[in-house]
Scaffold this active site. Structure first.
Site, mmCIF file in Angstrom:
data_model
loop_
_atom_site.group_PDB
_atom_site.id
_atom_site.type_symbol
_atom_site.label_atom_id
_atom_site.label_comp_id
_atom_site.label_asym_id
_atom_site.label_seq_id
_atom_site.Cartn_x
_atom_site.Cartn_y
_atom_site.Cartn_z
ATOM 1 N NE ARG A 102 -1.280 2.461 2.899
ATOM 2 C CZ ARG A 102 -0.835 3.596 3.416
ATOM 3 N NH1 ARG A 102 -0.829 4.707 2.697
ATOM 4 N NH2 ARG A 102 -0.353 3.626 4.659
ATOM 5 C CB CYS A 143 2.202 10.900 1.880
ATOM 6 S SG CYS A 143 0.557 11.633 1.683
#
Length: 288
Positions: A11, A234
């Site tokens: 992920r 991110c």
């Protein structure tokens, strides 16, 4: 002490790479991680693939994950729609995320912190049969708001605890928080919420993540996220660095005599598989 390593390369690791890894390769990575002894794997996030194309095919991935006794797969969701998708896909555990920084919350989730927390409470109430964990992004430093005061972090953790969530991960999303910062905040949250299990999600901007691990171990933290190969970041946090590498974390813990249940040789094979899958991935639509 036994430390639990939650593997997040599927992920968090893949979401910040400039390529999309095919579903079949993602399943092969999962199988290699399981073979290495990893028993907690964050497999996908159920987010808008137009914003995060690397997470397209989340339902297909979750349906094909290799099942083995003792292995737990989780999924991440940012909103009610993502939770509905995760539950429909059969996710037994869903991690809800809120940011400590307002700026990051708007960039990452498209809404402010208060709205994110309100929606999280509604989602938990609407899915009583689902096990939820929580993650607090930019828990120590926000790229838009700067340093996060421990009392602000605590207020968000208390909101999650009030929803009945008893496992909360604190993320150094940029990887720039010092061990002292992390310990100061951990102390505040742990003292106020002694029944909540805290974990750390560390990125590694200045090579200090392992020092932070050591400091957290002294406080009794026994759960850490990491990504095979040190991949990740991110897309909505400017300056974010890669995750602490699972192979480095495991080797460091083993050198201290702390068991993890992970085989380092098999883990090296999994890291190689991740690199090969990324090398043959197709360019993201947004990067062309």
């Amino acid at each position: 002490m036994v430390v639990t390593v939650t593997e997040v390369v599927m992920r968090d690791g893949l979401q910040d790479e400039p390529v999309v890894v095919e579903v079949g390769d993602r399943i092969a990575i999962a199988a290699a991680l399981v073979a290495a002894g990893l028993r907690e794997i964050e497999a996908v996030s159920f987010v808008n693939p137009a914003r995060v194309p690397q997470m397209a095919g989340a339902e297909e991935v979750f349906a094909a994950l290799p099942h083995r006794d003792g292995v737990r797969y989780s999924a991440l969701a940012l909103n009610a729609r993502g939770v509905r998708r995760a539950v429909a896909a059969g996710a037994g555990e869903v991690t809800l995320v809120a940011s400590a920084g307002q700026g990051h919350s708007r960039a990452n989730a498209g809404r402010g912190v208060e709205q994110a927390l309100q929606e999280a409470a509604e989602v938990v109430a609407a899915h009583p049969g689902t096990r939820f964990a929580a993650g607090i992004a930019t828990a120590f430093v926000c790229p838009f708001d700067g340093d996060i005061e421990p009392r602000r972090l605590l207020a968000i953790a208390q909101r999650f605890a009030g929803m009945g969530i008893t496992r909360i991960g604190l993320a150094d999303t940029l990887g720039t928080a010092t061990p002292r910062q992390v310990v100061r905040s951990l102390d505040v949250v742990r003292d106020a919420l002694p029944d909540v299990e805290l974990s750390l999600h560390l990125h590694n901007a200045h090579g200090q993540a392992l020092d932070t691990v050591d400091a957290a171990l002294e406080l009794g933290v026994a759960r850490f996220d990491s990504a095979a190969g040190g991949y990740g970041g991110c897309p909505f946090a400017p300056g974010a660095h890669g995750n602490i590498a699972t192979e480095q974390l495991v080797a460091h813990l083993h050198a201290r005599g702390i068991p993890t249940g992970v085989d380092e040789h098999a883990l090296a094979e999994a890291v190689a598989l991740v690199r090969e899958a990324l090398a043959r991935g197709r360019s993201c639509p947004t990067s062309s």
